[in-house]
Scaffold this motif. Sequence first.
Motif, PDB file in Angstrom:
ATOM      1  N   LEU A  43      38.337  -1.072  28.286  1.00 51.88           N
ATOM      2  CA  LEU A  43      37.760  -1.061  26.940  1.00 51.88           C
ATOM      3  C   LEU A  43      36.668  -0.003  26.862  1.00 51.88           C
ATOM      4  O   LEU A  43      35.860   0.140  27.796  1.00 51.88           O
ATOM      5  CB  LEU A  43      37.154  -2.432  26.606  1.00 51.88           C
ATOM      6  N   GLN A  44      36.645   0.717  25.778  1.00 47.49           N
ATOM      7  CA  GLN A  44      35.597   1.715  25.528  1.00 47.49           C
ATOM      8  C   GLN A  44      34.526   1.056  24.663  1.00 47.49           C
ATOM      9  O   GLN A  44      34.728   0.865  23.466  1.00 47.49           O
ATOM     10  CB  GLN A  44      36.175   2.939  24.806  1.00 47.49           C
ATOM     11  N   VAL A  45      33.419   0.692  25.304  1.00 43.62           N
ATOM     12  CA  VAL A  45      32.379  -0.037  24.582  1.00 43.62           C
ATOM     13  C   VAL A  45      31.060   0.730  24.656  1.00 43.62           C
ATOM     14  O   VAL A  45      30.574   1.024  25.759  1.00 43.62           O
ATOM     15  CB  VAL A  45      32.178  -1.454  25.158  1.00 43.62           C
ATOM     16  N   ASN A  46      30.538   1.052  23.523  1.00 43.42           N
ATOM     17  CA  ASN A  46      29.245   1.750  23.442  1.00 43.42           C
ATOM     18  C   ASN A  46      29.244   3.022  24.287  1.00 43.42           C
ATOM     19  O   ASN A  46      28.254   3.363  24.944  1.00 43.42           O
ATOM     20  CB  ASN A  46      28.104   0.821  23.882  1.00 43.42           C
ATOM     21  N   ARG A 103      44.764  -5.381  22.951  1.00 45.70           N
ATOM     22  CA  ARG A 103      45.318  -4.575  21.864  1.00 45.70           C
ATOM     23  C   ARG A 103      44.361  -3.502  21.379  1.00 45.70           C
ATOM     24  O   ARG A 103      44.713  -2.716  20.494  1.00 45.70           O
ATOM     25  CB  ARG A 103      45.733  -5.473  20.694  1.00 45.70           C
ATOM     26  N   VAL A 104      43.139  -3.463  21.900  1.00 43.12           N
ATOM     27  CA  VAL A 104      42.177  -2.464  21.407  1.00 43.12           C
ATOM     28  C   VAL A 104      41.744  -1.499  22.511  1.00 43.12           C
ATOM     29  O   VAL A 104      40.695  -0.877  22.414  1.00 43.12           O
ATOM     30  CB  VAL A 104      40.953  -3.130  20.738  1.00 43.12           C
ATOM     31  N   GLN A 105      42.574  -1.388  23.535  1.00 45.93           N
ATOM     32  CA  GLN A 105      42.289  -0.393  24.563  1.00 45.93           C
ATOM     33  C   GLN A 105      42.309   0.998  23.939  1.00 45.93           C
ATOM     34  O   GLN A 105      43.156   1.286  23.102  1.00 45.93           O
ATOM     35  CB  GLN A 105      43.339  -0.443  25.664  1.00 45.93           C
ATOM     36  N   GLY A 106      41.392   1.849  24.396  1.00 45.71           N
ATOM     37  CA  GLY A 106      41.375   3.227  23.931  1.00 45.71           C
ATOM     38  C   GLY A 106      40.701   3.412  22.583  1.00 45.71           C
ATOM     39  O   GLY A 106      40.559   4.533  22.110  1.00 45.71           O
ATOM     40  N   ARG A 107      40.301   2.320  21.948  1.00 48.20           N
ATOM     41  CA  ARG A 107      39.628   2.439  20.660  1.00 48.20           C
ATOM     42  C   ARG A 107      38.127   2.249  20.868  1.00 48.20           C
ATOM     43  O   ARG A 107      37.695   1.547  21.773  1.00 48.20           O
ATOM     44  CB  ARG A 107      40.198   1.415  19.684  1.00 48.20           C
TER      45      ARG A 107
END
Length: 190
Positions: A43-46, A103-107
């Motif tokens: 996950l791309q977080v912050n 489902r939100v990988q890369g976002r």
Amino acid sequence: MSFEITRRDALVASAAAPLAAVAARAQTSPASTAEPGTIDITLQVNGTAHALRVDVRTSLLDALREHAGLTGSKKGCDMGSCGACTVHLEGERVVSCLILAARVQGRQITTIEGLGHDTAMHPMQAAFVEHDAMQCGYCTPGQIMSATALIHEGHARSDHDIREWMSGNLCRCGAYPNIVAAIRDMAEVG
Ligand code: FES
Ligand code: FES
């Protein structure tokens, strides 16, 4: 025998479809060494990549809180009704308890930790402090994430607008007048 499809049946079916797709990907991925029923995701977080192994059914909220150690997003209802878990997904506000993490990988995901912190607050955080727009503070991260999105959406043209478009964020302490005042200030600043 009745073949009537109930609303509950439809909801279960619609929820199961994305889970089945994610589970199938988890089982067929040649690079994955994950246990059955789990999946390796990033996950791309912050602005930071978080490599996590999670159950395929893990919500984005649980991935953030239980796996990535980002506990700023709160769990109130876990069913999309209170807004305490609000984060930004590609700049748009979403309730993270209703989204599958896989489902939100890369976002690009932004949580309250990515907005600012106590020594460098986001202007909306500062406005909440200035207007004393909290009591227990449990709903506050979600309120602030919604409030910042609200400004960008152009939905803060009046107090009525603010109340209407913030109505998905509940505050059990009833800090609503001060929350509206904080958002109104920010809207006037632009
Ligand atoms: Fe997600 Fe309440 S915890 S909306
Ligand atoms: Fe307590 Fe909102 S400040 S729930």
